[in-house]
Design a protein around this motif. Sequence first.
Motif, mmCIF file in Angstrom:
data_model
loop_
_atom_site.group_PDB
_atom_site.id
_atom_site.type_symbol
_atom_site.label_atom_id
_atom_site.label_comp_id
_atom_site.label_asym_id
_atom_site.label_seq_id
_atom_site.Cartn_x
_atom_site.Cartn_y
_atom_site.Cartn_z
ATOM 1 N N ALA A 1 -7.551 19.693 17.886
ATOM 2 C CA ALA A 1 -6.662 18.616 18.312
ATOM 3 C C ALA A 1 -6.644 18.591 19.834
ATOM 4 O O ALA A 1 -6.741 19.636 20.488
ATOM 5 C CB ALA A 1 -5.257 18.843 17.770
ATOM 6 N N MET A 2 -6.519 17.393 20.404
ATOM 7 C CA MET A 2 -6.566 17.246 21.853
ATOM 8 C C MET A 2 -5.723 16.041 22.259
ATOM 9 O O MET A 2 -5.690 15.031 21.549
ATOM 10 C CB MET A 2 -8.022 17.044 22.288
ATOM 11 N N GLN A 3 -5.045 16.155 23.383
ATOM 12 C CA GLN A 3 -4.292 15.024 23.921
ATOM 13 C C GLN A 3 -4.190 15.147 25.433
ATOM 14 O O GLN A 3 -4.090 16.253 25.967
ATOM 15 C CB GLN A 3 -2.876 14.970 23.336
ATOM 16 N N PRO B 1 -3.488 9.148 24.436
ATOM 17 C CA PRO B 1 -4.374 9.217 23.277
ATOM 18 C C PRO B 1 -4.374 10.608 22.648
ATOM 19 O O PRO B 1 -4.283 11.611 23.341
ATOM 20 C CB PRO B 1 -5.757 8.888 23.842
ATOM 21 N N PHE B 2 -4.492 10.614 21.320
ATOM 22 C CA PHE B 2 -4.509 11.873 20.564
ATOM 23 C C PHE B 2 -5.784 11.906 19.733
ATOM 24 O O PHE B 2 -6.123 10.931 19.072
ATOM 25 C CB PHE B 2 -3.286 11.974 19.652
ATOM 26 N N TYR B 3 -6.469 13.046 19.752
ATOM 27 C CA TYR B 3 -7.764 13.202 19.093
ATOM 28 C C TYR B 3 -7.717 14.326 18.067
ATOM 29 O O TYR B 3 -7.110 15.369 18.318
ATOM 30 C CB TYR B 3 -8.844 13.593 20.109
ATOM 31 N N LEU B 4 -8.401 14.125 16.962
ATOM 32 C CA LEU B 4 -8.721 15.191 16.022
ATOM 33 C C LEU B 4 -10.245 15.219 15.951
ATOM 34 O O LEU B 4 -10.876 14.250 15.514
ATOM 35 C CB LEU B 4 -8.126 14.917 14.636
ATOM 36 N N TRP B 5 -10.831 16.317 16.428
ATOM 37 C CA TRP B 5 -12.280 16.442 16.490
ATOM 38 C C TRP B 5 -12.797 17.178 15.271
ATOM 39 O O TRP B 5 -12.285 18.240 14.912
ATOM 40 C CB TRP B 5 -12.693 17.178 17.759
ATOM 41 N N GLU C 1 -4.219 16.590 32.705
ATOM 42 C CA GLU C 1 -4.290 17.871 32.000
ATOM 43 C C GLU C 1 -4.643 17.577 30.553
ATOM 44 O O GLU C 1 -4.000 16.757 29.903
ATOM 45 C CB GLU C 1 -2.930 18.564 32.065
ATOM 46 N N VAL C 2 -5.677 18.237 30.049
ATOM 47 C CA VAL C 2 -6.099 18.037 28.663
ATOM 48 C C VAL C 2 -5.536 19.184 27.833
ATOM 49 O O VAL C 2 -5.926 20.334 28.009
ATOM 50 C CB VAL C 2 -7.633 17.971 28.546
ATOM 51 N N GLN C 3 -4.604 18.854 26.966
ATOM 52 C CA GLN C 3 -4.014 19.851 26.077
ATOM 53 C C GLN C 3 -4.873 19.927 24.822
ATOM 54 O O GLN C 3 -5.394 18.913 24.361
ATOM 55 C CB GLN C 3 -2.593 19.427 25.711
ATOM 56 N N TRP D 1 1.613 29.868 22.146
ATOM 57 C CA TRP D 1 2.293 29.966 20.858
ATOM 58 C C TRP D 1 3.158 28.733 20.608
ATOM 59 O O TRP D 1 4.362 28.807 20.452
ATOM 60 C CB TRP D 1 3.083 31.277 20.734
ATOM 61 N N GLU D 2 2.457 27.605 20.556
ATOM 62 C CA GLU D 2 3.093 26.320 20.292
ATOM 63 C C GLU D 2 2.450 25.681 19.066
ATOM 64 O O GLU D 2 1.236 25.542 19.004
ATOM 65 C CB GLU D 2 2.925 25.389 21.492
#
Length: 193
Positions: A3-5, A57-61, A87-89, A154-155
């Motif tokens: 997951a990325m946002q 934007p939210f990604y599921l790779w 910042e890419v979380q 730890w999130e």
Amino acid sequence: MHAMQYEITLPADYDMGIIRNRVATKGHLLDSFPGLGIKAYLIRERGEYSQVNQYAPFYLWATPEGMNSFLWGPGFQGIVQDFGRPEVQHWTGLAYAEGPASAVLPRTATLHRAAVAASVAPVDAVEAALEESRKLARTPGAVATALAIDPRHWELLHFTLWEQEAPEASGARYEVLHLSAPERDRLGEGRQW
């Protein structure tokens, strides 16, 4: 699954029509992107549910190669050029499930983040989060839901796409402007281990 946002917070008086137009003209460019399970083009507008204007934007790779190809390719470079480097979380995927409204294009999304307390065993926190994820996946109006974790901080993260207005839930609420889902079927139902 990864997951990325990235969140681009915009001025309070920013014309969100600019973002809407950007997505309307460029959103389709990732509709066949290799390795991409889902990209939800999300915005929040200052008002009832948000104190900020934001493009997030939210990604599921489905593959790490897809994520890397995007980050080091022209797509993300366009974001950097137009808005600066955000910042890419990112989070490691724990579970993914299609919901009862999986055949429908989502209109809204929710994102709930929760810290795993130092006093809680990680395995216990993940098991409880998995149960919550299963409940979300069965909720009427749910299109799809994903559970992920950032083990550095730890999130835990619950991301859910909704057919219409999201039910009362904690976390951030977003409007979905477009959904690219070229390899959604490769995200894999259920637990990711």
